[in-house]
Scaffold this motif. Sequence first.
Motif, PDB file in Angstrom:
ATOM      1  N   ILE A 119      25.158  29.038   9.209  1.00 38.74           N
ATOM      2  CA  ILE A 119      25.067  28.052   8.137  1.00 38.74           C
ATOM      3  C   ILE A 119      24.932  26.690   8.806  1.00 38.74           C
ATOM      4  O   ILE A 119      25.806  26.276   9.575  1.00 38.74           O
ATOM      5  CB  ILE A 119      26.304  28.142   7.223  1.00 38.74           C
ATOM      6  CG1 ILE A 119      26.244  29.499   6.493  1.00 38.74           C
ATOM      7  CG2 ILE A 119      26.327  26.989   6.239  1.00 38.74           C
ATOM      8  CD1 ILE A 119      27.529  29.906   5.849  1.00 38.74           C
ATOM      9  N   VAL A 120      23.784  26.049   8.560  1.00 41.45           N
ATOM     10  CA  VAL A 120      23.454  24.824   9.287  1.00 41.45           C
ATOM     11  C   VAL A 120      23.550  23.615   8.365  1.00 41.45           C
ATOM     12  O   VAL A 120      22.770  23.494   7.411  1.00 41.45           O
ATOM     13  CB  VAL A 120      22.023  24.917   9.882  1.00 41.45           C
ATOM     14  CG1 VAL A 120      21.686  23.659  10.677  1.00 41.45           C
ATOM     15  CG2 VAL A 120      21.887  26.166  10.740  1.00 41.45           C
ATOM     16  N   THR A 121      24.519  22.751   8.611  1.00 39.17           N
ATOM     17  CA  THR A 121      24.636  21.504   7.844  1.00 39.17           C
ATOM     18  C   THR A 121      25.302  20.429   8.710  1.00 39.17           C
ATOM     19  O   THR A 121      26.277  20.718   9.422  1.00 39.17           O
ATOM     20  CB  THR A 121      25.434  21.696   6.532  1.00 39.17           C
ATOM     21  OG1 THR A 121      25.676  20.391   5.967  1.00 39.17           O
ATOM     22  CG2 THR A 121      26.739  22.426   6.741  1.00 39.17           C
ATOM     23  N   PRO A 122      24.789  19.195   8.625  1.00 39.94           N
ATOM     24  CA  PRO A 122      25.396  18.107   9.410  1.00 39.94           C
ATOM     25  C   PRO A 122      26.701  17.597   8.779  1.00 39.94           C
ATOM     26  O   PRO A 122      27.413  16.825   9.403  1.00 39.94           O
ATOM     27  CB  PRO A 122      24.320  17.009   9.383  1.00 39.94           C
ATOM     28  CG  PRO A 122      23.538  17.261   8.130  1.00 39.94           C
ATOM     29  CD  PRO A 122      23.580  18.748   7.899  1.00 39.94           C
ATOM     30  N   ILE A 123      27.014  18.043   7.569  1.00 35.36           N
ATOM     31  CA  ILE A 123      28.215  17.545   6.892  1.00 35.36           C
ATOM     32  C   ILE A 123      29.433  18.360   7.344  1.00 35.36           C
ATOM     33  O   ILE A 123      29.543  19.560   7.044  1.00 35.36           O
ATOM     34  CB  ILE A 123      28.048  17.614   5.355  1.00 35.36           C
ATOM     35  CG1 ILE A 123      26.817  16.793   4.952  1.00 35.36           C
ATOM     36  CG2 ILE A 123      29.302  17.126   4.643  1.00 35.36           C
ATOM     37  CD1 ILE A 123      26.416  16.947   3.490  1.00 35.36           C
ATOM     38  N   THR A 124      30.305  17.707   8.089  1.00 36.43           N
ATOM     39  CA  THR A 124      31.464  18.384   8.687  1.00 36.43           C
ATOM     40  C   THR A 124      32.297  19.103   7.628  1.00 36.43           C
ATOM     41  O   THR A 124      32.698  20.258   7.811  1.00 36.43           O
ATOM     42  CB  THR A 124      32.332  17.366   9.451  1.00 36.43           C
ATOM     43  OG1 THR A 124      31.471  16.630  10.320  1.00 36.43           O
ATOM     44  CG2 THR A 124      33.412  18.055  10.273  1.00 36.43           C
ATOM     45  N   ALA A 125      32.537  18.456   6.526  1.00 38.03           N
ATOM     46  CA  ALA A 125      33.367  19.053   5.476  1.00 38.03           C
ATOM     47  C   ALA A 125      32.747  20.341   4.954  1.00 38.03           C
ATOM     48  O   ALA A 125      33.452  21.303   4.645  1.00 38.03           O
ATOM     49  CB  ALA A 125      33.562  18.054   4.334  1.00 38.03           C
ATOM     50  N   HIS A 126      31.417  20.376   4.883  1.00 37.07           N
ATOM     51  CA  HIS A 126      30.731  21.590   4.401  1.00 37.07           C
ATOM     52  C   HIS A 126      30.848  22.719   5.416  1.00 37.07           C
ATOM     53  O   HIS A 126      31.008  23.878   5.045  1.00 37.07           O
ATOM     54  CB  HIS A 126      29.262  21.294   4.090  1.00 37.07           C
ATOM     55  CG  HIS A 126      29.080  20.471   2.844  1.00 37.07           C
ATOM     56  ND1 HIS A 126      27.843  20.153   2.335  1.00 37.07           N
ATOM     57  CD2 HIS A 126      29.990  19.905   2.009  1.00 37.07           C
ATOM     58  CE1 HIS A 126      27.998  19.424   1.243  1.00 37.07           C
ATOM     59  NE2 HIS A 126      29.293  19.248   1.027  1.00 37.07           N
TER      60      HIS A 126
END
Length: 447
Positions: free
Chosen positions: A294-301
């Motif tokens: 799962i690739v996302t730059p949002i740390t919380a996500h």
Amino acid sequence: MKFSVVTILPELIEPALTAGVVGRAREAGTITVETVNPRDFTTDRHRSVDDNPYGGGPGMVMKVEPLLAAIGKAAGDPPAHRIFLSPAGTPLTQARVKALAALPHLVLVCGRYEGIDQRVVELAIDEELSIGDYVLSGGELGALVIIDAVSRFIPGVLGEATSTDDESHAAGMLEYPQYTRPPTLTGTKNGEPLELTVPAVLSSGNHAVIAAWRRSQSILRTAQRRPDLFAKATLSKADRKGLPPSLRERTHLALVHHPCTDRTGKIVTTSLTNFDIHDLARSTMTYGLAAYHIVTPITAHREKAAHIATLWLEDEANREAGGAPRKSKATEASRANALRLVRTADSVEAVLAELTAEYGTEPFVVGTSARPESFPSAPRRSPSELLAEASLDPRPMLLLLGTGWGLADALIPSVSRVLAPIEGASDWNHLSVRSAGAILLDRLFGR
Ligand code: 4HQ
């Protein structure tokens, strides 16, 4: 073995069977070939063998009574196996050829013109065979193909040392390349000078090494040229050792939340959804892939993804262990396995780096898109083409799934292939990424 060819053009059959192994087999009496001409069974003054088609239209149909009489004469009583050559028949295979060779007498019925009356097929034909998807001007060349292919299975037709053994071993695989003298061949092709040498292994004198090389050539050729045959082939342990490990076990799925586009084409970071985590993780497990990223730059996500994955995987692990008490050995092992399945990363580049470190080689990156114009520099592949290509490529494969309105392709230069979009049955094409991902996995790895 006896062949009876029913044809109005016997002169096409006779001369074609006078030379080579089949010619010799006829001379020796190992096989016999006769022709039976419907014209010899005509009763009218013009000896006509054609007639007009009911319903009109161009061309003629073979006249019924002379054809039936010729088939009856050729087949005898009780009738021998009667084959009609037709592009609408069952495609001829080597397995069918082998089975036909066990019969004592084959009648090969050749149509001319637009074909024969359907009732003749129903009344006097046992099997309809096609020699391929193209249209001939008559069945005679098809009959010759059957005579040639079937005769090779008749004892005494081929020299003793020839094929059978080798061929049964290589059943369903393409042949390996052959070489003879001279050791170096020079020439030009399309204006380019070429110097071609015989593979050194063939001059090694080591028969085991030569046999292994030939087998691997057969396998590689089949995988590259005939993915349809390759999919049906059964490979031995030794065969598999010469090939890269199974593709699905080194395939990684990535769900990319950045860089994606929105409905206006703007580059955005999309939100993570619970459904995407669960459903694609289950697809990843079901099809036996290496991992789901799962690739996302949002740390919380990423933290949320990791948390949900942990809860879900614990639950799955408990279920698999038959509801055994938590923290049992089996639960722990199962949980550890599952955790390796769902991973998080802050960028596609981070996944590339992770896989490069893990496999010691950069992954082969495959983009997916619902838009035909995306990733213009990367060649498009159908699932079966991708499978044939990637199975022989030892690198891990990374499949990128975009969210929102799709991957921002310009920002992902590492993509070297694109899977052609999934086309639904309507003009409205808005599959969820979970559905598109599952369909792609099934097309690639489903059985
Ligand atoms: N023909 N495989 C049309 C073929 C054919 C084929 C034979 C042409 C029958 C009436 N036969 N006649 N392909 O093209 O077997």
